[in-house]
Design a protein around this motif. Structure first.
Motif, PDB file in Angstrom:
ATOM      1  N   PHE A   1      -2.595  16.217   6.019  1.00 44.27           N
ATOM      2  CA  PHE A   1      -2.029  16.826   4.817  1.00 44.27           C
ATOM      3  C   PHE A   1      -1.486  18.234   5.021  1.00 44.27           C
ATOM      4  CE2 PHE A   1      -5.115  13.724   3.155  1.00 44.27           C
ATOM      5  CZ  PHE A   1      -4.244  12.936   2.432  1.00 44.27           C
ATOM      6  N   GLY A   2      -1.531  18.768   6.203  1.00 45.14           N
ATOM      7  CA  GLY A   2      -0.957  20.080   6.433  1.00 45.14           C
ATOM      8  C   GLY A   2      -1.944  21.223   6.310  1.00 45.14           C
ATOM      9  N   GLY A   3      -3.025  21.041   5.606  1.00 43.51           N
ATOM     10  CA  GLY A   3      -4.087  22.041   5.558  1.00 43.51           C
ATOM     11  C   GLY A   3      -3.806  23.298   4.777  1.00 43.51           C
ATOM     12  N   SER A   4      -2.685  23.392   4.119  1.00 43.01           N
ATOM     13  CA  SER A   4      -2.345  24.621   3.404  1.00 43.01           C
ATOM     14  C   SER A   4      -2.320  24.388   1.899  1.00 43.01           C
ATOM     15  CB  SER A   4      -0.981  25.145   3.865  1.00 43.01           C
ATOM     16  OG  SER A   4      -1.039  25.523   5.199  1.00 43.01           O
ATOM     17  N   PHE A   5      -3.450  23.990   1.347  1.00 44.80           N
ATOM     18  CA  PHE A   5      -3.532  23.735  -0.087  1.00 44.80           C
ATOM     19  C   PHE A   5      -4.057  24.958  -0.800  1.00 44.80           C
ATOM     20  CE2 PHE A   5      -3.969  19.574   1.871  1.00 44.80           C
ATOM     21  CZ  PHE A   5      -2.996  18.867   1.190  1.00 44.80           C
ATOM     22  N   TRP A   6      -3.573  25.155  -2.009  1.00 43.49           N
ATOM     23  CA  TRP A   6      -4.094  26.244  -2.830  1.00 43.49           C
ATOM     24  C   TRP A   6      -5.263  25.685  -3.621  1.00 43.49           C
ATOM     25  CZ3 TRP A   6      -2.529  28.156  -8.173  1.00 43.49           C
ATOM     26  CH2 TRP A   6      -3.039  29.444  -8.408  1.00 43.49           C
ATOM     27  N   ASN A   7      -6.434  26.222  -3.394  1.00 42.15           N
ATOM     28  CA  ASN A   7      -7.641  25.827  -4.103  1.00 42.15           C
ATOM     29  C   ASN A   7      -8.203  27.096  -4.738  1.00 42.15           C
ATOM     30  OD1 ASN A   7      -9.734  24.298  -5.054  1.00 42.15           O
ATOM     31  ND2 ASN A   7     -10.854  24.285  -3.136  1.00 42.15           N
ATOM     32  N   PRO A   8      -7.637  27.510  -5.882  1.00 40.87           N
ATOM     33  CA  PRO A   8      -7.924  28.839  -6.422  1.00 40.87           C
ATOM     34  C   PRO A   8      -9.272  28.962  -7.121  1.00 40.87           C
ATOM     35  CG  PRO A   8      -6.519  27.657  -7.933  1.00 40.87           C
ATOM     36  CD  PRO A   8      -6.706  26.766  -6.725  1.00 40.87           C
TER      37      PRO A   8
END
Length: 128
Positions: free
Chosen positions: A18-25
């Motif tokens: 999945f690219g590993g660059s998710f925003w999990n705020p």
């Protein structure tokens, strides 16, 4: 293999997939930057899960955030800021959802080449 090693392996597989660059705020966190991608992707929950990539972070859009993007007419190249307001409980359904606000930076006004022509406003539809 220890549990930590198993977790590390699963995390590596997830990032590769999945690219590993998710925003999990966290509540109150702001993501600001240029939109580099808008689209939908097949996930385990939906065949057409909308997402937006801002400042290199992929943000999965719930119905609220998708609507905000559409309302603000967000496009690739726009500079936006998204603030996560935390989880809220719907007064209508009783379900919990993630609550956001979104703002788009103003663009320099374009000069209308033919001042006698006024563009007809279009009805907003989903940008995804």
């Amino acid at each position: 293999m220890s549990l930590k090693d198993k977790l590390d392996t699963k995390e590596k597989e997830f990032k590769e997939k999945f690219g590993g660059s998710f925003w999990n705020p966290e509540e109150g966190e702001i993501l600001e930057g240029r939109v580099t991608e808008l689209g939908t992707e097949k996930t385990q929950f939906r065949n057409d899960q909308p997402f937006i990539v801002v400042a290199g972070k992929k943000v999965w859009c719930n119905a609220l955030l998708e609507g905000l993007c559409t309302e603000e007419d967000v496009n690739v190249g726009d500079v936006i800021a998204i603030k996560y307001l935390g989880s809220r409980k719907s007064t209508k359904t009783g379900k919990t959802y993630k609550n956001y606000v979104l703002a788009k930076a103003d663009k320099v006004e374009q000069v209308n080449e033919n001042p006698k022509e006024t563009p007809t406003p279009k009805k907003k539809k989903s940008i995804f």
